[in-house]
Scaffold this motif. Structure first.
Motif, PDB file in Angstrom:
ATOM      1  N   GLN A  48      56.571   2.542  19.436  1.00 37.36           N
ATOM      2  CA  GLN A  48      57.708   3.057  20.177  1.00 37.36           C
ATOM      3  C   GLN A  48      58.052   4.426  19.621  1.00 37.36           C
ATOM      4  N   THR A  49      58.394   5.372  20.499  1.00 33.70           N
ATOM      5  CA  THR A  49      58.792   6.692  20.021  1.00 33.70           C
ATOM      6  C   THR A  49      60.212   6.588  19.480  1.00 33.70           C
ATOM      7  N   SER A  85      58.976   5.434  26.338  1.00 31.38           N
ATOM      8  CA  SER A  85      59.008   5.297  24.883  1.00 31.38           C
ATOM      9  C   SER A  85      57.930   4.383  24.291  1.00 31.38           C
ATOM     10  N   ILE A  86      57.072   3.817  25.132  1.00 28.89           N
ATOM     11  CA  ILE A  86      56.127   2.830  24.610  1.00 28.89           C
ATOM     12  C   ILE A  86      54.699   3.339  24.692  1.00 28.89           C
TER      13      ILE A  86
ATOM     14  N   THR B 138      62.880  -5.197  17.347  1.00 32.29           N
ATOM     15  CA  THR B 138      63.173  -4.232  18.428  1.00 32.29           C
ATOM     16  C   THR B 138      62.260  -4.459  19.622  1.00 32.29           C
ATOM     17  N   PHE B 139      60.995  -4.787  19.343  1.00 36.24           N
ATOM     18  CA  PHE B 139      60.070  -5.058  20.440  1.00 36.24           C
ATOM     19  C   PHE B 139      60.507  -6.322  21.183  1.00 36.24           C
ATOM     20  N   MET B 142      63.298  -5.601  23.464  1.00 37.90           N
ATOM     21  CA  MET B 142      62.836  -4.898  24.661  1.00 37.90           C
ATOM     22  C   MET B 142      62.129  -5.867  25.617  1.00 37.90           C
TER      23      MET B 142
END
Lengths: 506, 301
Positions: A48-49, A85-86, B138-139, B142
């Motif tokens: 992720q950025t 962002s991915i 965090t992933f 998401m």
């Protein structure tokens, strides 16, 4: 019988199926299947950025990451940007967990690079287009040649005109947009001429970083956490070499804060470089101060001995080379599958597929007690699998486990719909079975209304999976959609024709 | 084909007639009961979800999984040993693959270094083959957001398509409710069996939307568009087709579930099986009840 068989084989819907089948077998033969890393073994990483980026920057990140991993000596790499962002990185032929972890380090250690002169950023990592091999001269001076983009060169030429000897700073991961709280000696050095590369007229480092990177350096004079919070005004607070207690207090106040410890024995200059991620300052050569843009430039330096010179040159070389990402990345998910396990999965999927087909054949036979229905239903499903695989080979789709699940799911719906067609053709009561041509057409029409309605809903549902999901589940949606489309346009119409012939005969 | 075993013509029809006979009890059920029973099950599923939601998989909450194949160990013992050596609470499961080889899966919280787990295991089982995955919270956050969004949008898309095809609020809403109830029951049953909610099972829930609508569309079409038959006759013909459809699909999924040891494939198959079983009730009992009740009032659909 033969005439009838000929007639059915020459029906355009059946012909279409045959053409698709031959095409698929050809495509499978010529191109072969490619498997996802969860089957062939390898690593899948999702990064992720640090902050959302625009599509242009995303392209740059993907591109430079690809290059960087290539130079790392890896083959079979796919880097794909998703959304804002991915980034999904897949690397095949990785055989050990150690190797997999190393990849993660490579991706995360990509720094964000800035080149600054007189308080202005004239280039970032993306402006470095080439870095040449460094050289060491007998007098222990060194040079790293590199090429910058035209726009950076033009900007630089304008800035640097008539300022020979002024400092050029380079930063790797500086704490941009922050309030930097430092002890007195650090503060004084930053505001003195120590970082001016021998040009007393140039603005001091503290001024340059404030203007270029929005880093405001303040001297620590026992300010309270509350005062610092007010001064930061929403920016991150970076505490360097000041009492640790402040960090805990600020953290408790929900302020974004970073703490950098000063190691015993480190001199002030080194500590400042560490805090800021500063490389340099490098003195601007005469040749670059004439206002003419030059894309081929070099950084030079001088060291006390050869070993030292080599170390300095190498550092600059690595920074230039690796600092080519416009934004920092963090690996948020990583999956490593050993090739052996993957092979097992592949076999299992194959057996499961075959077993599912046999199960369908037997269950359909059991329901109708008629091989003339069971065999065409099961074969249609088999053909459907072959065509889906053929298309996967054609578009070089990486078959991963979710894709395989999608194929099996597509078979499930395919069989459902063939049953609908069959039952419509068989009709209700035996007495009502005055199946004339018009009757059969009407029944098939009704079956296809049902088939189209359910295909439309499945495709609508799956499209959202395709659009809104990141990561590895896209394969599931893709194969399901391909399967449904092949079903409604190729296999189901052909099955209906064959079934009309076989069942009508009874 | 010419020498097919179907000696008597009409055997197919006889078999079908017999299966209809067996399903006749459904046709004789009172519409009100047909509506109430599935509603009770739906509410029970909702209550169950409120008290016991399925556990989130590591790809939705973050964590580390190490899979070792070729390890035959007592999971409980290994769990204790690994937990004490690593200083974090781990969970160990064992499995047997179709080829007969045994393996284990070690689940550890996020931020645990998978290499450490592998190093410890390698010492004990030098010949095992290892695979690992790690997911940051965090992933997971998401993926959770995206999964919810995908399900909501897919559901809305399905509802719109159904409305466009039937253009009648009662029959469309009955289909949409059936789909909702299928998914709710499937998730509730996942909770009972401890099947984790992962990106793969979310995909399966999406797939369920497609499957569910299949049988519901069949039923609605037969009941409302086939005017030459009586409602009972149309219903029976639909339910016997539906029964054939569901059993073939269940058969295929069962094979997938039995043969694969991949958690991804297993979980997808399991969720689809739960959903299809729920769908049988929701389509042929609930939706049929609604339609029969509605049609019995003499309304033209």
């Amino acid at each position: 019988m033969n005439r009838k068989l000929k007639k059915i084989l020459l029906n355009w819907k059946v012909l279409l199926l045959i053409i698709f089948l031959i095409g698929s077998i050809g495509s499978l033969y010529a191109r072969g299947l490619t498997f996802g890393i969860d089957i062939s073994g390898g690593v899948a990483l999702v990064a992720q950025t640090e902050e959302p980026v625009d599509s242009k920057t995303m392209e740059l990140v993907v591109d430079s990451l690809q290059k960087r991993l290539n130079t790392f000596g890896l083959r079979d790499i796919s880097v794909e940007g998703q959304g804002n962002s991915i980034i999904v990185v897949k690397v095949a032929n990785v055989t050990s967990t150690e190797e997999a972890n190393q990849l993660k380090v490579v991706i995360e250690s990509q720094g964000v690079f800035f080149m600054e002169f007189d308080g202005v950023i004239f280039g970032t990592g993306k402006d470095i287009t080439y870095v040449g091999p460094y050289e060491i001269k007998p007098d222990n001076s060194w040079a790293v040649p590199f090429r910058i983009s035209k726009s950076a060169a033009e900007k630089f030429a304008e800035l640097a005109k008539g300022k020979a000897g002024w400092p050029v700073d380079m930063f790797l991961d500086p704490p941009i947009n922050s309030l930097l709280v430092v002890p007195q000696d650090v503060f004084m050095t930053m505001n003195g001429t120590g970082f001016n590369a021998g040009a007393p007229d140039a603005p001091p480092l503290a001024v340059r970083i404030e203007k270029a990177l929005n880093i405001t350096a303040v001297m620590y004079t026992n300010q309270s956490a509350k005062e610092l919070k007010e001064m930061a005004n929403g920016r991150t607070i970076v505490l360097a070499g000041v009492p640790r207690a402040l960090y805990d207090q600020l953290k408790a106040m929900n302020v974004s804060v970073k703490y950098i410890q000063s190691e015993a024995g480190t001199d002030t200059t080194t500590f400042i470089k560490e805090i800021l991620g500063l490389y340099g300052p490098y003195s601007l050569g005469e040749g670059l101060a004439n206002g003419v843009p030059q894309t081929d430039v070099q950084i030079t330096g001088h060291a006390a001995n050869r070993v030292e010179a080599e170390r300095e040159a190498k550092t600059v070389y690595t920074v230039l080379k690796s600092g080519s990402l416009p934004v920092k990345l963090r690996v948020i998910s990583m999956e490593f599958i050993s090739p052996k396990l993957g092979q097992d999965f592949k076999n299992q999927a194959l057996y499961a597929g075959l077993a599912a087909l046999i199960a369908v054949l037997l269950i359909v036979y059991f329901h109708y007690r008629n091989w003339k229905i069971a065999i065409p239903v099961a074969s249609t499903s088999l053909f459907e699998i072959i065509i889906i695989l053929g298309i996967a080979a054609l578009i070089k789709w990486n078959l991963d486990l979710p894709s395989i699940a999608g194929i099996i799911a597509a078979i499930g719906t395919g069989v459902d719909q063939q049953v609908v067609i069959t039952d419509e053709l068989l009709g209700g009561e035996r007495s009502a079975k005055i199946t004339r041509r018009a009757g059969a057409l009407k029944r098939i029409g009704r079956a296809f209304f049902i088939i189209f309605a359910s295909a439309a809903t499945t495709i609508a549902a799956m499209s959202f999976l395709l659009v809104y999901f990141v990561g590895t589940l896209k394969g599931f949606a893709v194969t399901t959609i391909i399967g449904v489309l092949i079903g409604i346009f190729v296999t189901r119409p052909a099955y209906a024709e064959v079934a009309k012939y076989l069942i009508g005969e009874e | 084909m010419a020498k097919s075993k179907t000696k008597k013509p009409g055997q197919t029809a006889e078999v079908r007639a017999r299966s209809r006979e067996k399903l006749k009890f459904l046709a004789e059920m009172e519409p009100k009961k047909m509506i109430i029973y599935p509603l009770v099950v739906f509410i029970a599923a909702l209550l169950l979800l409120a008290v016991h939601f399925p556990p989130l998989g590591i790809d939705l909450k973050g964590g580390v999984v190490v899979t070792g194949e070729g390890i035959s160990a007592n999971p409980g013992q290994l769990e204790k040993e690994l937990s004490s050596k690593l200083g974090v609470e781990v969970h160990v499961e064992s499995f047997t693959s179709v080829s007969g080889s045994k393996g284990i899966r070690v689940y550890a919280p996020a931020e645990t270094d998978p290499q450490k787990i592998i190093d410890i295991l390698k010492e004990k089982y030098p010949n095992a083959d290892f695979t690992h995955s790690e997911v940051q919270p965090t992933f997971g956050e998401m993926a959770k957001k995206q999964g919810t969004r995908a399900i909501i949008f897919a559901f809305i898309a399905m509802a719109v398509v159904v409305f466009l095809f039937f253009r009648n609020p009662v029959s469309s809403l009955a289909i949409i409710f059936s789909a909702l109830s299928d998914m709710t029951i499937a998730v509730a049953v996942m909770g009972i069996f401890g099947i984790q909610l992962t990106t793969a099972t979310i995909a399966a829930l999406l797939m369920l939307i497609g499957y569910t609508v299949d049988s519901n569309i069949l039923l609605t079409t037969k009941l409302t568009k086939r005017k030459e038959d009586t409602i009972e006759e149309a219903y029976l013909s639909a339910v016997s087709t539906g029964f054939t459809m569901s059993t073939t699909t269940l058969g295929a999924l069962l094979m997938l579930w039995i043969i694969s040891t991949s958690p991804v494939l297993d979980n997808i198959a399991a969720v689809l099986i739960f959903g299809l079983l729920a769908d049988f009730m929701n389509t042929w009992v609930f939706n049929a009840g609604v339609l029969r009740w509605y049609l019995s009032r003499g309304v033209e659909l």
